[in-house]
Enzyme design. Structure first.
Site, PDB file in Angstrom:
ATOM      1  N   GLU A  33     -20.312  -0.277  52.574  1.00  0.00           N
ATOM      2  CA  GLU A  33     -20.621  -1.703  52.544  1.00  0.00           C
ATOM      3  C   GLU A  33     -19.473  -2.385  53.289  1.00  0.00           C
ATOM      4  O   GLU A  33     -18.443  -2.720  52.721  1.00  0.00           O
ATOM      5  CB  GLU A  33     -20.732  -2.220  51.102  1.00  0.00           C
ATOM      6  CG  GLU A  33     -21.347  -3.610  51.019  1.00  0.00           C
ATOM      7  CD  GLU A  33     -20.353  -4.675  50.564  1.00  0.00           C
ATOM      8  OE1 GLU A  33     -20.777  -5.820  50.406  1.00  0.00           O
ATOM      9  OE2 GLU A  33     -19.167  -4.362  50.379  1.00  0.00           O
TER      10      GLU A  33
ATOM     11  N   ASP B  15     -17.900   0.267  48.120  1.00  0.00           N
ATOM     12  CA  ASP B  15     -17.964  -1.193  48.124  1.00  0.00           C
ATOM     13  C   ASP B  15     -16.776  -1.776  48.899  1.00  0.00           C
ATOM     14  O   ASP B  15     -15.691  -1.193  48.925  1.00  0.00           O
ATOM     15  CB  ASP B  15     -17.950  -1.683  46.673  1.00  0.00           C
ATOM     16  CG  ASP B  15     -18.293  -3.154  46.542  1.00  0.00           C
ATOM     17  OD1 ASP B  15     -19.104  -3.646  47.348  1.00  0.00           O
ATOM     18  OD2 ASP B  15     -17.759  -3.812  45.635  1.00  0.00           O
TER      19      ASP B  15
END
Length: 340
Positions: free
Chosen positions: A73, A20
């Site tokens: 991401e 992330d």
């Protein structure tokens, strides 16, 4: 941290890791004002330690666990996120395509009468599609916390929402890149997913009416995956610009998109999406001369999926380099040179 990544793969045999907020690691000035960060040794804003860590993590995970996938991401234009580490890249297997996700969701949430003003949002992704190895995600961030489940973002009545949902999924499966759904989207769950209750599997219980629509979407996703595996054009040249060609990218007034995917042998698949709630009769488009007959191999308007059953049941022969189709409403159709 590298050992922890390896631990999850080797001890728990997970399929991969999604990292992330990679951008917040890569830039020293991320969310910081002037004076709150110190440039690197070269005077730049890149965090060289973070880059080295991500390279070591990816190289180690892939070396020790062949077959896993790591996904970044990463929301900026950092070059080489999915480039191998030996070539100076970060070494991720795939990059989260946030641009495609935001643009396509913005388009599909519009009423069909307004979509012509947002047509480019569905075509812009092909400008950069080959800059990285992308995954096309319907991210958790977009379908929870009051943002509505995917099917609930769609305009129109109950039937039109399901039709939009099905057409969008088939468009997504044909688009270059890998596909990733969030829990519940594979059967068009209307309520937001809850970590306390899990997917609403009861929507698939036997019966008529709304339940059949959910089962229809589930069956479509199953058939999309089956066709995907059996059709090399959809995946074999995913990172090769020569494996894609627009047929219709400017039919904004009609809300129609059409493109070709090619496998390594040059065998094509034609994907046509009509994001209008009307049947389009005698719709013409140019196709390759080398295909004598086109056959429908998937149609999201099929009655089995909950559609209105506007089908292309007979083979379609090109004339003067064009084919004439009847496009079903709010639907995506796949055509190939051989019937299935």
């Amino acid at each position: 941290l590298v050992a922890n990544a390896v631990y999850w793969c080797e001890e728990f045999h997970i399929d991969g890791l999604r990292v992330d907020a990679v951008a917040s690691m890569l830039y020293l000035d991320y969310s910081r004002d002037s004076g709150q960060w110190t440039p690197n040794v070269f005077g730049g804003r890149e965090d060289l330690d973070a880059k080295a860590f991500l390279q070591e993590m990816n190289a180690t995970v892939y070396r020790r666990n062949p077959g896993v996938v790591t996904i970044a991401e990463e929301s900026t234009a950092w070059e080489g996120v999915t480039r191998p580490t030996e070539s100076g890249g970060l070494g991720f297997g795939l990059k989260w395509n946030m641009g495609w996700m935001h643009d396509s969701l913005e388009y599909i949430a519009k009423e069909p009468v307004h979509r012509k003003y947002h047509h480019h949002e569905m075509t812009f992704s092909m400008v950069y599609a080959y800059s990285e190895n992308y995954v096309l995600p319907i991210s958790h961030d977009e379908v929870v916390h009051g943002k509505q489940a995917l099917v609930s973002k769609m305009p129109g009545d109950w039937w039109q929402r399901r039709a939009n949902h099905r057409a969008y999924l088939a468009f997504m499966w044909a688009h270059p890149g890998k596909q990733l759904l969030f829990m519940g989207q594979e059967f068009a769950q209307g309520g937001e997913w809850s970590e306390e209750h899990g997917p609403e599997w009861w929507l698939l219980d036997e019966g008529y009416g709304p339940e059949a629509d959910h089962r229809g979407v589930r069956d479509l996703v199953r058939d999309l995956n089956t066709r995907y595996r059996a059709t090399p054009a959809l995946w074999q040249r995913d990172t090769d610009p020569g494996g894609f060609r627009w047929v219709l990218c400017d039919a904004a007034e009609d809300n129609v998109f059409a493109f070709l995917r090619y496998d390594a042998e040059g065998v094509p698949l034609l994907a046509v999406s009509n994001f209008s709630p009307v049947v389009r009769h005698d719709y013409r488009m140019a196709v390759p001369d080398e295909v004598p007959v086109w056959y429908e191999t998937l149609n999201t308007d099929d009655m089995r999926y909950g559609g209105s059953d506007v089908r292309l049941l007979d083979g379609i022969k090109p004339e003067n380099g064009e084919i004439t189709l009847t496009l079903p409403p709010l639907a995506t159709v796949w055509l190939t040179p051989t019937s299935v």
